[in-house]
Scaffold this motif. Structure first.
Motif, PDB file in Angstrom:
ATOM      1  N   THR A 279       0.893  -1.171  -0.074  1.00 39.87           N
ATOM      2  CA  THR A 279      -0.034  -0.117  -0.235  1.00 39.87           C
ATOM      3  C   THR A 279       1.032   1.318  -0.065  1.00 39.87           C
ATOM      4  O   THR A 279       1.763   1.256   0.906  1.00 39.87           O
ATOM      5  CB  THR A 279      -0.653   0.068   1.165  1.00 39.87           C
ATOM      6  N   LEU A 280       0.453   2.309  -0.753  1.00 37.24           N
ATOM      7  CA  LEU A 280       1.246   3.254  -0.773  1.00 37.24           C
ATOM      8  C   LEU A 280       0.663   4.524  -0.103  1.00 37.24           C
ATOM      9  O   LEU A 280      -0.767   4.592  -0.514  1.00 37.24           O
ATOM     10  CB  LEU A 280       1.470   3.852  -2.365  1.00 37.24           C
ATOM     11  N   SER A 281       1.130   4.936   0.995  1.00 34.45           N
ATOM     12  CA  SER A 281       0.177   6.028   1.728  1.00 34.45           C
ATOM     13  C   SER A 281       0.922   7.356   1.354  1.00 34.45           C
ATOM     14  O   SER A 281       1.998   7.727   1.621  1.00 34.45           O
ATOM     15  CB  SER A 281       0.488   5.790   3.245  1.00 34.45           C
ATOM     16  N   VAL A 282      -0.023   8.418   0.849  1.00 37.51           N
ATOM     17  CA  VAL A 282       0.342   9.824   0.516  1.00 37.51           C
ATOM     18  C   VAL A 282      -0.506  10.770   1.357  1.00 37.51           C
ATOM     19  O   VAL A 282      -1.798  10.727   1.358  1.00 37.51           O
ATOM     20  CB  VAL A 282       0.421  10.034  -0.906  1.00 37.51           C
ATOM     21  N   ARG A 283      -0.017  11.511   2.484  1.00 38.00           N
ATOM     22  CA  ARG A 283      -0.868  12.451   3.194  1.00 38.00           C
ATOM     23  C   ARG A 283      -1.163  13.384   2.292  1.00 38.00           C
ATOM     24  O   ARG A 283      -0.585  14.021   1.753  1.00 38.00           O
ATOM     25  CB  ARG A 283       0.137  12.961   4.352  1.00 38.00           C
ATOM     26  N   PRO A 284      -2.415  14.235   2.427  1.00 39.15           N
ATOM     27  CA  PRO A 284      -2.930  15.228   1.615  1.00 39.15           C
ATOM     28  C   PRO A 284      -2.223  16.462   1.347  1.00 39.15           C
ATOM     29  O   PRO A 284      -2.109  17.133   0.444  1.00 39.15           O
ATOM     30  CB  PRO A 284      -4.566  15.343   2.133  1.00 39.15           C
ATOM     31  N   GLU A 285      -1.792  16.803   2.794  1.00 42.26           N
ATOM     32  CA  GLU A 285      -0.865  17.980   2.788  1.00 42.26           C
ATOM     33  C   GLU A 285       0.387  17.766   2.102  1.00 42.26           C
ATOM     34  O   GLU A 285       1.112  18.895   1.767  1.00 42.26           O
ATOM     35  CB  GLU A 285      -0.931  18.551   4.172  1.00 42.26           C
ATOM     36  N   LYS A 286       0.833  16.691   1.633  1.00 46.10           N
ATOM     37  CA  LYS A 286       2.183  16.389   1.040  1.00 46.10           C
ATOM     38  C   LYS A 286       1.772  16.443  -0.633  1.00 46.10           C
ATOM     39  O   LYS A 286       2.785  16.463  -1.375  1.00 46.10           O
ATOM     40  CB  LYS A 286       2.455  14.826   1.260  1.00 46.10           C
ATOM     41  N   VAL A 287       0.499  16.603  -0.925  1.00 50.13           N
ATOM     42  CA  VAL A 287       0.293  16.565  -2.294  1.00 50.13           C
ATOM     43  C   VAL A 287       0.118  17.855  -2.806  1.00 50.13           C
ATOM     44  O   VAL A 287      -0.472  18.752  -2.055  1.00 50.13           O
ATOM     45  CB  VAL A 287      -1.009  16.003  -2.604  1.00 50.13           C
ATOM     46  N   ASN A 288       0.731  18.584  -3.714  1.00 48.02           N
ATOM     47  CA  ASN A 288       0.999  19.917  -4.183  1.00 48.02           C
ATOM     48  C   ASN A 288       0.348  20.067  -5.367  1.00 48.02           C
ATOM     49  O   ASN A 288       0.307  19.140  -6.330  1.00 48.02           O
ATOM     50  CB  ASN A 288       2.424  20.626  -4.119  1.00 48.02           C
ATOM     51  N   LEU A 289      -0.221  21.308  -5.687  1.00 47.55           N
ATOM     52  CA  LEU A 289      -1.242  21.642  -6.824  1.00 47.55           C
ATOM     53  C   LEU A 289      -0.391  22.674  -7.600  1.00 47.55           C
ATOM     54  O   LEU A 289       0.045  23.620  -7.027  1.00 47.55           O
ATOM     55  CB  LEU A 289      -2.494  21.889  -6.419  1.00 47.55           C
ATOM     56  N   GLY A 290      -0.732  22.536  -8.854  1.00 54.48           N
ATOM     57  CA  GLY A 290      -0.564  23.853  -9.754  1.00 54.48           C
ATOM     58  C   GLY A 290       0.960  24.142  -9.986  1.00 54.48           C
ATOM     59  O   GLY A 290       1.850  23.149 -10.139  1.00 54.48           O
ATOM     60  N   ASP A 291       1.391  25.223  -9.646  1.00 54.40           N
ATOM     61  CA  ASP A 291       2.697  25.735  -9.836  1.00 54.40           C
ATOM     62  C   ASP A 291       3.695  25.187  -8.883  1.00 54.40           C
ATOM     63  O   ASP A 291       4.864  24.853  -9.086  1.00 54.40           O
ATOM     64  CB  ASP A 291       2.929  27.364  -9.387  1.00 54.40           C
ATOM     65  N   GLN A 292       2.989  24.714  -7.603  1.00 55.33           N
ATOM     66  CA  GLN A 292       3.980  24.189  -6.473  1.00 55.33           C
ATOM     67  C   GLN A 292       4.129  22.848  -6.957  1.00 55.33           C
ATOM     68  O   GLN A 292       4.800  22.220  -5.861  1.00 55.33           O
ATOM     69  CB  GLN A 292       3.019  24.604  -5.011  1.00 55.33           C
ATOM     70  N   ALA A 293       3.526  22.004  -7.477  1.00 59.04           N
ATOM     71  CA  ALA A 293       3.723  20.713  -8.144  1.00 59.04           C
ATOM     72  C   ALA A 293       5.096  20.226  -7.998  1.00 59.04           C
ATOM     73  O   ALA A 293       5.569  20.946  -8.831  1.00 59.04           O
ATOM     74  CB  ALA A 293       2.730  20.224  -9.098  1.00 59.04           C
ATOM     75  N   GLN A 294       5.649  19.468  -7.437  1.00 62.71           N
ATOM     76  CA  GLN A 294       6.962  18.949  -7.706  1.00 62.71           C
ATOM     77  C   GLN A 294       7.014  17.711  -7.307  1.00 62.71           C
ATOM     78  O   GLN A 294       6.154  16.720  -6.992  1.00 62.71           O
ATOM     79  CB  GLN A 294       7.842  19.675  -6.908  1.00 62.71           C
ATOM     80  N   GLY A 295       8.077  16.795  -7.467  1.00 69.06           N
ATOM     81  CA  GLY A 295       8.361  15.290  -7.546  1.00 69.06           C
ATOM     82  C   GLY A 295       7.720  14.653  -8.356  1.00 69.06           C
ATOM     83  O   GLY A 295       7.703  15.093  -9.701  1.00 69.06           O
ATOM     84  N   VAL A 296       6.887  13.531  -8.005  1.00 64.71           N
ATOM     85  CA  VAL A 296       6.070  12.938  -8.835  1.00 64.71           C
ATOM     86  C   VAL A 296       5.019  13.890  -9.326  1.00 64.71           C
ATOM     87  O   VAL A 296       4.101  14.205  -8.697  1.00 64.71           O
ATOM     88  CB  VAL A 296       5.621  11.691  -8.320  1.00 64.71           C
ATOM     89  N   THR A 297       5.029  14.226 -10.892  1.00 62.55           N
ATOM     90  CA  THR A 297       3.708  15.073 -11.178  1.00 62.55           C
ATOM     91  C   THR A 297       3.015  14.377 -12.090  1.00 62.55           C
ATOM     92  O   THR A 297       3.446  13.646 -12.959  1.00 62.55           O
ATOM     93  CB  THR A 297       4.224  16.352 -11.763  1.00 62.55           C
ATOM     94  N   MET A 298       1.818  14.680 -12.122  1.00 62.57           N
ATOM     95  CA  MET A 298       0.622  14.113 -13.145  1.00 62.57           C
ATOM     96  C   MET A 298      -0.370  15.189 -13.369  1.00 62.57           C
ATOM     97  O   MET A 298      -0.457  16.230 -12.723  1.00 62.57           O
ATOM     98  CB  MET A 298      -0.276  12.945 -12.170  1.00 62.57           C
ATOM     99  N   GLN A 299      -1.404  14.913 -13.992  1.00 64.17           N
ATOM    100  CA  GLN A 299      -2.558  15.863 -14.406  1.00 64.17           C
ATOM    101  C   GLN A 299      -3.611  15.436 -13.527  1.00 64.17           C
ATOM    102  O   GLN A 299      -4.003  14.275 -13.837  1.00 64.17           O
ATOM    103  CB  GLN A 299      -2.740  16.109 -15.845  1.00 64.17           C
ATOM    104  N   GLY A 300      -4.283  16.051 -13.070  1.00 59.43           N
ATOM    105  CA  GLY A 300      -5.712  15.828 -12.483  1.00 59.43           C
ATOM    106  C   GLY A 300      -6.724  16.854 -12.376  1.00 59.43           C
ATOM    107  O   GLY A 300      -6.526  18.069 -12.717  1.00 59.43           O
ATOM    108  N   GLN A 301      -7.909  16.494 -12.365  1.00 52.32           N
ATOM    109  CA  GLN A 301      -9.214  17.475 -12.337  1.00 52.32           C
ATOM    110  C   GLN A 301      -9.836  17.703 -11.276  1.00 52.32           C
ATOM    111  O   GLN A 301      -9.762  16.387 -10.489  1.00 52.32           O
ATOM    112  CB  GLN A 301     -10.176  16.816 -13.572  1.00 52.32           C
ATOM    113  N   VAL A 302     -10.038  18.754 -10.750  1.00 53.96           N
ATOM    114  CA  VAL A 302     -10.612  18.973  -9.337  1.00 53.96           C
ATOM    115  C   VAL A 302     -11.914  18.686  -9.594  1.00 53.96           C
ATOM    116  O   VAL A 302     -12.712  19.239 -10.318  1.00 53.96           O
ATOM    117  CB  VAL A 302     -10.295  20.412  -9.147  1.00 53.96           C
ATOM    118  N   VAL A 303     -12.616  17.503  -8.573  1.00 57.11           N
ATOM    119  CA  VAL A 303     -13.979  17.280  -8.666  1.00 57.11           C
ATOM    120  C   VAL A 303     -14.842  17.802  -7.513  1.00 57.11           C
ATOM    121  O   VAL A 303     -15.921  17.817  -7.612  1.00 57.11           O
ATOM    122  CB  VAL A 303     -14.162  15.699  -8.724  1.00 57.11           C
TER     123      VAL A 303
END
Lengths: 357, 267
Positions: A279-303
């Motif tokens: 299982t991979l655990s990623v805490r929500p506050e460790k996920v960065n969005l937009g300009d701040q996205a770094q590390g492993v980056t992907m595209q996502g849609q805000v639902v």
């Protein structure tokens, strides 16, 4: 933590009928430590606390207080005091009499008792109400008197059974600081039981996370939160995203895994070696969005978007997989991402964790 | 809830309540009023007099019966309350008690049996063991049937008392005896007091058992009153009745005051 051990719990097991409350639990608590037992209800934390006080007897195992085996000692012969969940102040006695009760039973002389009672009531800011009875106090005041009563005999270990759960939110925060300060000033070992992870993280030197009658992990608040030992701990303490991953390789505490997003990442692991699925655990506050996205980056849609004032929670859709992110609203315009937008999503692999499923 | 469904607005409630209280208290009022009547005949008021009180208080047989009743009730209350307290502690607080429910039923059994059965059983039992002392017989029999009355309020109080207080006491270095003396007993005291009060009243009030067991020197008050009635009613009875009513009211007031204090303490 001091090298001296205040409490040693060894292979303690306990069943109530067919229900196994504790399964061979072992841990040590250092002298002068603020130690918290954290877990959901039914995890055995209260049973353990009651064993330290002497109200329950383990089926097997041993408990030592300052190196002395105590299982044969009844509660009144253990140098341990308890702050009860509902305080259990004696309703027929004044506050003074409540605080003096333990000292009288220890055979202190009158003058010494008077001095100590005054000192303790002062320390919890209740000296002006010494002649009142518990029925005339508010919840917070009762809490303080219960603390004074339990600390007055200067116990080797102070046990606290969810003492803040009956207080309202504001008061709870203030009492946390007060408890921490009392612990530092008195130098007494505190064993605190709670199901509230925030309380545990805020106050403790070390936390033992209990689940299903077993110790799931023991560590500092940072270790518990950032380096959870298993899925249970990651799930119980804080919020997190879980993803089923395929383990490709484990080397020196790092696991290389294939994520459901299709990306292959390498992140710190615990107990994954030799397994194929994890299982991979990623805490929500460790996920960065937009300009701040770094590390492993992907595209996502805000639902979905939940504005909480100080921060905002986002639910993102990444190729059919849901990911929750939270972002601090550092400026008034901080919350600029709208629902429906497609944004860059990223997290640093070092902040994620691969755990045994 | 609408006004219409409030019981206070039912038609005829007032007169019914009034009728109920008249039904309940009119006979008592008549006893009290005619205890002050100068005339011998109830129903014929000729003037105010304390004559019957004087005559009652000067009646040696009556005073002896009262003394017997008080002695029996006093001793039986202490014995019954002690037994009831110990039984409640063992049944409610004991660890690993087997037959808990059964024990409770056995303690309460005298409540369910017809008193005449118990009285006859006591009579046979005392003659079997050859007990002659009339006072002793009364005390033993009264203690037995008063125990469940003392037990009920004590049990209720103990059941309602959180175990936390006793655990807190043990946690604060109190031995089991100290915990009982300083925490458990003060907290259940209103229950113990009502239990003792009930036992005392039940014993004072008892007729059937006392009548069967009474011998020459040991006549209790109810038995004596009954013997007075057999030889025709005397206004002295009214005076005795009034004195008993006053005594009961005083006891009830004290009991209520103690219960109220207990409730305040356990807030």
């Amino acid at each position: 933590m001091n090298e001296a051990k205040a409490v040693e719990v060894r292979s303690v097991s306990k069943s109530f009928g067919t229900y196994q409350a504790l399964r061979s639990v072992s841990f040590d608590i250092g002298a002068n430590e603020f130690f918290t037992m954290l877990g959901p209800s039914g995890c055995g934390k209260t049973t353990l606390l009651r064993m330290l006080a002497g109200f329950e007897t383990p089926d097997s195992g041993s408990i030592r207080l300052h190196g002395r085996e105590v299982l044969d000692l009844p509660p009144h012969r253990r140098r341990v005091n308890t702050v009860f969940q509902n305080y259990a102040l004696f309703p027929h006695m004044t506050l003074e009499q409540n605080v003096a009760f333990g000292l009288e039973n220890l055979g202190w002389d009158r003058a010494r008792i008077r001095a100590r009672v005054g000192e303790m009531l002062e320390r919890v800011h209740m000296e002006t109400m010494a002649r009142r009875r518990p029925g005339q106090l508010s919840g917070g005041q009762r809490q303080r008197v219960a603390l004074a009563r339990a600390l007055a005999p200067d116990p080797e270990v102070l046990l606290l059974d969810e003492p803040l759960s009956a207080l309202d939110l504001k008061l709870r925060q203030a009492m946390r600081d007060e408890l921490r300060k009392l612990q530092r000033d008195s130098g007494i070992t505190f064993v605190f039981v709670t199901h509230d992870q925030e309380e545990a993280l805020d106050m403790s030197d070390r936390i033992a996370v209990l689940g299903a009658g077993e110790v799931q992990q023991i560590g500092s608040p940072t270790e518990i939160y950032e380096e959870p030992a298993n899925r249970f701990v990651a799930d119980f303490v804080g919020e997190t995203n879980f993803f089923d991953v395929e383990v490709l390789e484990t080397v020196a505490g790092q696991a290389t895994v294939r994520t459901p997003f299709g990306l292959v990442i390498t992140a710190p692991e615990t107990g994954v070696a030799g397994r194929r699925r994890a299982t991979l655990s990623v805490r929500p506050e460790k996920v960065n969005l937009g300009d701040q996205a770094q590390g492993v980056t992907m595209q996502g849609q805000v639902v979905n978007k939940n504005y909480m004032g100080g921060y905002t929670h986002y639910t993102l859709d990444i190729g059919g997989i849901e990911l929750r992110a939270s972002r601090r609203n550092a400026s008034r315009e901080g919350d600029a991402i709208a629902a429906g937008e497609t944004v860059n999503v990223g997290f640093a692999p070092l902040s994620a964790r691969v755990l045994a499923s | 809830m609408t006004r219409r469904h409030d019981v206070k607005h039912y038609p005829g409630l007032g007169p019914l309540v009034a009728l109920f209280f008249v039904y309940l208290y009119a006979p008592l009022a008549i006893v009290v009023i005619y205890s002050f009547n100068a005339n011998r005949i109830v129903g014929v008021w000729t003037g105010f007099s304390l004559e019957w009180y004087a005559s009652a208080l000067n009646n040696r047989a009556l005073m002896n019966a009262l003394k017997t009743s008080l002695t029996v009730a006093g001793v039986a209350t202490v014995v019954a309350t002690t037994i009831a307290l110990l039984a409640a502690l063992a049944i409610i607080r004991g660890r690993n008690v087997r037959f808990r429910k059964l024990s409770e039923t056995v303690v309460n059994l005298p409540l369910l049996l017809p008193e005449i059965v118990l009285a006859v059983a006591s009579l046979i039992f005392f003659s079997l063991i050859g007990l002659q002392n009339g006072m002793m017989k009364l005390i033993i029999a009264h203690s037995a049937f008063c125990t469940p009355f003392a037990f009920l309020p004590i049990r209720a109080r103990l059941q309602g008392m959180s175990l936390d207080f006793e655990e807190a006491s043990a946690d604060l270095y109190a031995s089991r005896w100290t915990t009982f003396r300083r925490v458990t007993l003060p907290l259940i005291f209103p229950g113990v007091f009502s239990g003792a009060m009930l036992a005392f009243l039940i014993s004072m009030d008892d007729f059937i058992t006392s009548n069967l067991l009474s011998t020459g020197g040991t006549t209790t008050l109810p038995v004596y009153i009954f013997s007075l009635i057999r030889s025709g009613t005397s206004p002295e009875l009214n005076a005795i009745g009034t004195l008993l009513i006053v005594a009961s009211l005083i006891l009830a007031t004290v009991a209520l005051a103690v219960a109220a204090r207990g409730a305040r303490n356990n807030d």
